[in-house]
Design an enzyme around this catalytic site. Sequence first.
Site, PDB file in Angstrom:
ATOM      1  N   SER A  34      34.186  47.411  24.385  1.00 52.36           N
ATOM      2  CA  SER A  34      34.391  48.709  25.019  1.00 52.36           C
ATOM      3  C   SER A  34      33.594  49.704  24.210  1.00 52.36           C
ATOM      4  CB  SER A  34      35.878  49.102  25.063  1.00 52.36           C
ATOM      5  OG  SER A  34      36.360  49.348  23.760  1.00 52.36           O
ATOM      6  N   HIS A  89      45.573  46.359  45.859  1.00 54.71           N
ATOM      7  CA  HIS A  89      45.961  47.232  44.748  1.00 54.71           C
ATOM      8  C   HIS A  89      47.464  47.096  44.446  1.00 54.71           C
ATOM      9  CE1 HIS A  89      44.944  51.179  42.447  1.00 54.71           C
ATOM     10  NE2 HIS A  89      45.723  50.363  41.745  1.00 54.71           N
ATOM     11  N   GLU A 148      40.448  53.257  49.122  1.00 57.28           N
ATOM     12  CA  GLU A 148      41.670  52.515  49.432  1.00 57.28           C
ATOM     13  C   GLU A 148      42.515  53.317  50.413  1.00 57.28           C
ATOM     14  OE1 GLU A 148      43.571  51.643  45.715  1.00 57.28           O
ATOM     15  OE2 GLU A 148      41.848  50.536  44.952  1.00 57.28           O
ATOM     16  N   THR A 152      41.067  44.475  38.043  1.00 52.28           N
ATOM     17  CA  THR A 152      42.394  44.983  38.412  1.00 52.28           C
ATOM     18  C   THR A 152      42.598  46.391  37.871  1.00 52.28           C
ATOM     19  OG1 THR A 152      43.348  43.928  36.441  1.00 52.28           O
ATOM     20  CG2 THR A 152      43.448  42.681  38.505  1.00 52.28           C
ATOM     21  N   ARG A 180      40.105  49.786  38.194  1.00 53.50           N
ATOM     22  CA  ARG A 180      39.746  50.780  39.193  1.00 53.50           C
ATOM     23  C   ARG A 180      38.464  50.338  39.883  1.00 53.50           C
ATOM     24  NH1 ARG A 180      44.139  51.824  38.351  1.00 53.50           N
ATOM     25  NH2 ARG A 180      45.187  53.828  37.953  1.00 53.50           N
ATOM     26  N   GLY A 193      42.651  47.415  25.278  1.00 54.99           N
ATOM     27  CA  GLY A 193      43.893  48.158  25.100  1.00 54.99           C
ATOM     28  C   GLY A 193      45.081  47.232  25.304  1.00 54.99           C
TER      29      GLY A 193
END
Length: 320
Positions: free
Chosen positions: A178, A287, A268, A237, A239, A157
């Site tokens: 993907s 994060h 988290e 980076t 999830r 994306g």
Amino acid sequence: MRTVVLDDYQRVALDSADWGSLPDDVAVDVVHQHLTGAALRGALAGATAVVVMRERTAFDAELLADLPDLRLLVTTGMGNAAVDIGACRERGVLVCGTGMVEPATAELTWALLLALVKQVPRLDAGVRAGAWQQRLDRASGIGGDLAGAVLGVMGLGKLGQRVARVAQAFDMDVLAWSQHLDADLARGLGVEPTSKEELLARSDAVTLHLKLSERSRGVIGARELALMKPGALLVNTSRGPLVDEAALLDALRSGHLGGAGLDVYDVEPLLEDHPLRTAPRTVLTPHVGYVSEATYRTFYRDAVEDVAAWLAGSPVRVLT
């Protein structure tokens, strides 16, 4: 009207937007620490509007039921998996989003990958401890090369495309996969579309840029890690639950995986005794992939606009 801004860890919310432009009867309270349970409910008591930072605090049906005064929930970004929009709708809570600055996460992806390849944390620690090149022998590891290496991008994306362009500037070959990859788009970008298995087997480094869903959860597990080249690197980076943490720890401890750069985790904040904190060959960040000055200005400027528009009866950026 009471407005609460949650999870302003870096104490930037008030300086990043003109909250004073809101009507005089709007009181803005900022919470800097991460709250849960009774402390969270206490902080939100009486709030008509709440601004949440990405997915740091979950707003589920149970929490919403304890917030009878809540009417407006603003999330930074135009999507938040931690907000139950259906439950909000049932309770008459409008959910609005904000704009997003795209480059920040791609830039952190490269910061993590470069830190791994060039062993920046270890070398920095060595210099600070008084070591120099005489102690940086082959046994302790030598920095790798990007030029001529293969980068596997899972998810092509906007973020994946940006990461791919940087890889090409480093003279890397780029593979992409993907579940719904547009092969023609990939080829038009100079990226080779492949199967997941081929991408894992050929890549010197793999970076994840997929949305988290039940279909993508655990997309990197023990099987996938075993398919990767010995010594290959993994960067996430996106999830945390995209990667099976137990399998990742096994691959790091066995030495099969050359290193992992992580900005996201299953839970988290990362627990104090979490084994990733002491795992070998890792670079960990809290994060902050989306965090930059420009991002914060966009988030909080739009949040103020969302509150003002809702008060005026013409809400903007409504999430459904």
